[in-house]
Design an enzyme around this catalytic site. Structure first.
Site, short mmCIF file in Angstrom:
data_model
loop_
_atom_site.label_atom_id
_atom_site.label_comp_id
_atom_site.label_asym_id
_atom_site.label_seq_id
_atom_site.Cartn_x
_atom_site.Cartn_y
_atom_site.Cartn_z
N GLY A 96 0.83 -1.21 0.00
CA GLY A 96 0.00 0.00 0.00
C GLY A 96 0.86 1.25 0.00
O GLY A 96 2.09 1.19 0.06
N SER B 33 -2.85 -7.99 -1.34
CA SER B 33 -3.03 -7.73 -2.77
C SER B 33 -1.86 -8.29 -3.56
O SER B 33 -0.72 -7.84 -3.41
CB SER B 33 -3.14 -6.22 -3.02
OG SER B 33 -3.00 -5.94 -4.40
N TYR C 145 -1.16 -7.93 -6.72
CA TYR C 145 -0.57 -6.91 -7.59
C TYR C 145 0.31 -5.95 -6.80
O TYR C 145 1.42 -5.62 -7.24
CB TYR C 145 -1.67 -6.15 -8.34
CG TYR C 145 -1.11 -5.05 -9.21
CD1 TYR C 145 -0.35 -5.36 -10.34
CD2 TYR C 145 -1.31 -3.71 -8.90
CE1 TYR C 145 0.20 -4.36 -11.14
CE2 TYR C 145 -0.77 -2.71 -9.69
CZ TYR C 145 -0.02 -3.04 -10.80
OH TYR C 145 0.52 -2.04 -11.58
N LYS D 125 -8.01 9.70 12.94
CA LYS D 125 -9.45 9.44 13.12
C LYS D 125 -9.74 8.62 14.38
O LYS D 125 -10.89 8.47 14.78
CB LYS D 125 -10.02 8.70 11.91
CG LYS D 125 -9.67 9.25 10.55
CD LYS D 125 -10.18 10.63 10.29
CE LYS D 125 -9.90 11.11 8.89
NZ LYS D 125 -8.51 11.35 8.55
N VAL E 55 -2.24 11.50 4.68
CA VAL E 55 -0.92 11.40 4.07
C VAL E 55 -1.10 11.69 2.58
O VAL E 55 -1.87 11.01 1.90
CB VAL E 55 -0.31 10.00 4.30
CG1 VAL E 55 1.02 9.87 3.58
CG2 VAL E 55 -0.17 9.73 5.79
N VAL F 109 -8.00 11.95 1.48
CA VAL F 109 -9.11 12.71 0.90
C VAL F 109 -8.59 13.71 -0.14
O VAL F 109 -9.37 14.26 -0.92
CB VAL F 109 -9.92 13.40 2.02
CG1 VAL F 109 -9.14 14.58 2.61
CG2 VAL F 109 -11.28 13.83 1.53
#
Length: 180
Positions: free
Chosen positions: A12, A36, A38, A130, A168, A175
């Site tokens: 990630g 993942s 990939y 958060k 980040v 966002v």
């Protein structure tokens, strides 16, 4: 430097940057546990190209799977764990409570308990801003993961550390792309 390091979610955006920095510091070996296929392939290709001498162990799997964790800790014996694997998209997770809990809390618990059992020196939980007075499912699951690690650290030889990141730039959970 000179340590065996495990990075979960290493394919990630945040985990991959941790991998780059750990490789630059001259770790003894770097294991990436990534769900993942990939993303694992991508970070492996990048690191093997940039750090050809790096002992790199790609592991395709779920850090919430106890058998996978047991195999990784038994065979590769990491000194340090950077736990970056998590679901981070706040609006999406509002409607995916079970998956958010399974991945962000249960996955952390499984990984942290394995680290404790195997005498890992340091376990760094990548959390979120958060988690401060959480008002979302994502924030609540990350706060619960923090509390679990704090409680486990009271009886463990493993040093559990939590770092909270905000948005980040260019991370998968940011966002900022929406604002762009």
């Amino acid at each position: 430097a000179g340590k065996r390091v495990l990075v979960t979610g290493g394919g990630g955006s945040i985990g991959a940057e941790l991998c780059r920095q750990v490789a630059r510091l001259g770790c003894d070996s770097l294991t990436v546990l990534e769900l993942s296929e990939y993303n694992l392939y991508r970070i492996e290709q990048e690191l093997r190209g940039e750090f050809p001498e790096l002992v790199f162990n790609p592991v395709l799997g779920d850090c919430g799977d106890a058998a996978t964790c047991e195999r990784v800790f038994s065979e590769l014996r990491p000194h340090a764990v950077f736990h970056a694997a998590a679901f981070k998209h706040v609006p999406l997770l509002q409607g995916q409570v079970r998956e958010a809990l399974r991945n962000n809390l249960c996955g952390t618990q499984t990984l942290a308990m394995a680290a404790d059992r195997h005498g890992v020196e340091n376990f760094l939980l990548i959390s979120s801003d958060k988690a401060v007075n959480p008002s979302s499912v994502m924030g609540a699951t990350k706060r619960a993961a923090e509390i679990f690690c704090q409680a486990l650290s009271l009886r463990s030889q493993t040093h559990f550390i939590t770092v909270r990141f905000g948005n980040v730039l260019d991370s998968a959970g940011s966002v900022v792309p929406l604002f762009r």
